[in-house]
Motif scaffolding. Structure first.
Motif, short mmCIF file in Angstrom:
data_model
loop_
_atom_site.label_atom_id
_atom_site.label_comp_id
_atom_site.label_asym_id
_atom_site.label_seq_id
_atom_site.Cartn_x
_atom_site.Cartn_y
_atom_site.Cartn_z
N ILE A 14 0.85 -1.19 0.00
CA ILE A 14 0.00 0.00 0.00
C ILE A 14 0.89 1.25 0.00
CG2 ILE A 14 -1.85 1.22 1.20
CD1 ILE A 14 -2.66 -1.58 0.28
N ALA A 15 0.65 2.14 -0.95
CA ALA A 15 1.40 3.40 -1.03
C ALA A 15 0.57 4.52 -0.43
CB ALA A 15 1.73 3.71 -2.49
N ASP A 16 1.24 5.56 0.03
CA ASP A 16 0.58 6.75 0.57
C ASP A 16 -0.44 6.40 1.65
OD1 ASP A 16 2.00 8.36 -1.28
OD2 ASP A 16 0.53 7.85 -2.82
N SER A 17 0.00 5.59 2.60
CA SER A 17 -0.87 5.09 3.66
C SER A 17 -0.02 4.78 4.88
CB SER A 17 -1.56 3.81 3.17
OG SER A 17 -2.20 3.14 4.23
N PRO A 18 -0.62 4.72 6.06
CA PRO A 18 0.14 4.24 7.21
C PRO A 18 0.54 2.77 7.07
CG PRO A 18 -1.90 5.29 7.93
CD PRO A 18 -1.95 5.18 6.43
N PHE A 19 -0.15 2.03 6.19
CA PHE A 19 0.15 0.60 6.00
C PHE A 19 1.25 0.40 4.97
CE2 PHE A 19 -4.44 0.54 7.16
CZ PHE A 19 -4.29 -0.08 8.38
N SER A 20 2.06 -0.62 5.19
CA SER A 20 3.02 -1.01 4.16
C SER A 20 2.43 -2.13 3.30
CB SER A 20 4.34 -1.45 4.77
OG SER A 20 4.15 -2.53 5.67
N TRP A 21 1.63 -3.00 3.91
CA TRP A 21 0.96 -4.06 3.15
C TRP A 21 -0.24 -4.58 3.92
CZ3 TRP A 21 0.42 -8.89 5.27
CH2 TRP A 21 1.32 -9.25 6.28
N ILE A 22 -1.15 -5.19 3.17
CA ILE A 22 -2.30 -5.88 3.77
C ILE A 22 -2.44 -7.23 3.07
CG2 ILE A 22 -3.50 -3.75 4.39
CD1 ILE A 22 -5.39 -4.22 2.02
N ALA A 23 -2.98 -8.20 3.79
CA ALA A 23 -3.15 -9.54 3.21
C ALA A 23 -4.41 -10.20 3.76
CB ALA A 23 -1.94 -10.41 3.52
N GLN A 40 -0.23 -4.47 8.08
CA GLN A 40 0.99 -4.07 8.78
C GLN A 40 1.29 -2.61 8.50
OE1 GLN A 40 4.44 -6.46 8.02
NE2 GLN A 40 5.69 -5.31 9.44
N ALA A 41 1.42 -1.84 9.57
CA ALA A 41 1.78 -0.43 9.43
C ALA A 41 3.22 -0.31 8.95
CB ALA A 41 1.60 0.30 10.75
N ASN A 42 3.49 0.75 8.21
CA ASN A 42 4.85 0.92 7.71
C ASN A 42 5.81 1.33 8.83
OD1 ASN A 42 5.19 3.87 7.83
ND2 ASN A 42 3.70 3.94 6.16
N HIS A 43 7.08 1.18 8.56
CA HIS A 43 8.11 1.39 9.58
C HIS A 43 8.11 2.82 10.12
CE1 HIS A 43 11.80 0.68 11.74
NE2 HIS A 43 12.38 1.69 11.13
N GLU A 64 -8.33 3.85 8.48
CA GLU A 64 -7.53 3.73 7.25
C GLU A 64 -7.83 2.42 6.53
OE1 GLU A 64 -5.43 5.78 5.57
OE2 GLU A 64 -6.02 7.33 6.99
N PHE A 65 -7.93 1.33 7.30
CA PHE A 65 -8.26 0.04 6.68
C PHE A 65 -9.68 0.07 6.11
CE2 PHE A 65 -9.80 -4.30 6.51
CZ PHE A 65 -8.79 -4.90 5.77
N GLU A 66 -10.59 0.72 6.81
CA GLU A 66 -11.97 0.82 6.33
C GLU A 66 -12.04 1.60 5.01
OE1 GLU A 66 -14.36 0.41 10.56
OE2 GLU A 66 -13.86 2.42 9.83
N LYS A 67 -11.18 2.61 4.86
CA LYS A 67 -11.13 3.35 3.59
C LYS A 67 -10.65 2.44 2.46
CE LYS A 67 -8.69 7.06 4.59
NZ LYS A 67 -8.04 8.37 4.58
N ILE A 68 -9.64 1.64 2.73
CA ILE A 68 -9.09 0.74 1.70
C ILE A 68 -10.11 -0.34 1.34
CG2 ILE A 68 -7.34 -1.03 1.26
CD1 ILE A 68 -5.47 0.67 3.10
N SER A 69 -10.74 -0.93 2.36
CA SER A 69 -11.63 -2.07 2.14
C SER A 69 -13.04 -1.66 1.74
CB SER A 69 -11.70 -2.93 3.40
OG SER A 69 -12.38 -2.25 4.44
N GLY A 70 -13.43 -0.44 2.06
CA GLY A 70 -14.79 -0.01 1.77
C GLY A 70 -15.83 -0.62 2.69
N GLN A 71 -15.38 -1.12 3.81
CA GLN A 71 -16.29 -1.79 4.74
C GLN A 71 -15.87 -1.49 6.17
OE1 GLN A 71 -17.12 -5.79 3.57
NE2 GLN A 71 -17.55 -6.42 5.66
N SER A 72 -16.83 -1.40 7.07
CA SER A 72 -16.48 -1.15 8.47
C SER A 72 -15.96 -2.43 9.11
CB SER A 72 -17.68 -0.60 9.24
OG SER A 72 -18.68 -1.57 9.33
#
Length: 135
Positions: A14-23, A40-43, A64-72
């Motif tokens: 994930i770019a431009d986010s507190p996360f580095s990746w999601i799985a 996982q939040a970025n370093h 932030e995850f809810e924005k990415i996933s579109g779900q609460s």
């Protein structure tokens, strides 16, 4: 009942986010069918917030995850992995001292990722194999 998250991938950097990746954790072999995600939040983000409580971290990361996933998110848990990232990696993939029968490998040698751990172990295994194989 919950609605599975409809994203066109099981894992992503994930770019431009507190996360580095999601799985999507339940997409891995042998896992439950229940929808489960690891994020996982970025370093840099984590380093700035290392002393925050889980509640404080969750209040920033869950939206932030809810924005990415579109779900609460209905259920979540955060965990601080304080020493997850090696700041000064080694300049070798493994350590092997055949005279003292000591061998070390891991993600802390070159790169703090699962790929780094695998590569370290693979290269150490090859070195041991060459060492014990007859000429």
């Amino acid at each position: 009942m919950y609605k599975p998250i409809s994203l066109p991938f099981d894992g992503a950097f994930i770019a431009d986010s507190p996360f580095s990746w999601i799985a999507r954790d339940n997409s891995k072999p042998g896992r439950s069918d229940s929808e489960s995600w690891i994020a996982q939040a970025n370093h840099e983000w984590s380093k700035e917030r290392v002393e925050m409580t889980n509640y404080q971290v969750e209040s920033e990361l869950v939206p932030e995850f809810e924005k990415i996933s579109g779900q609460s998110c209905k259920l979540y848990q955060s965990h601080l992995w304080r020493y997850a990232k090696v700041e000064n990696p080694q300049d070798q993939y493994f350590y092997l001292d055949a005279n003292r029968n000591i061998a070390l490998c891991g993600d802390w040698f070159i790169e703090s990722t699962i790929e780094g751990a695998w590569t370290s172990g693979y290269k150490l295994g090859n070195a041991i194999s060459e060492m014990i194989s007859p000429p």
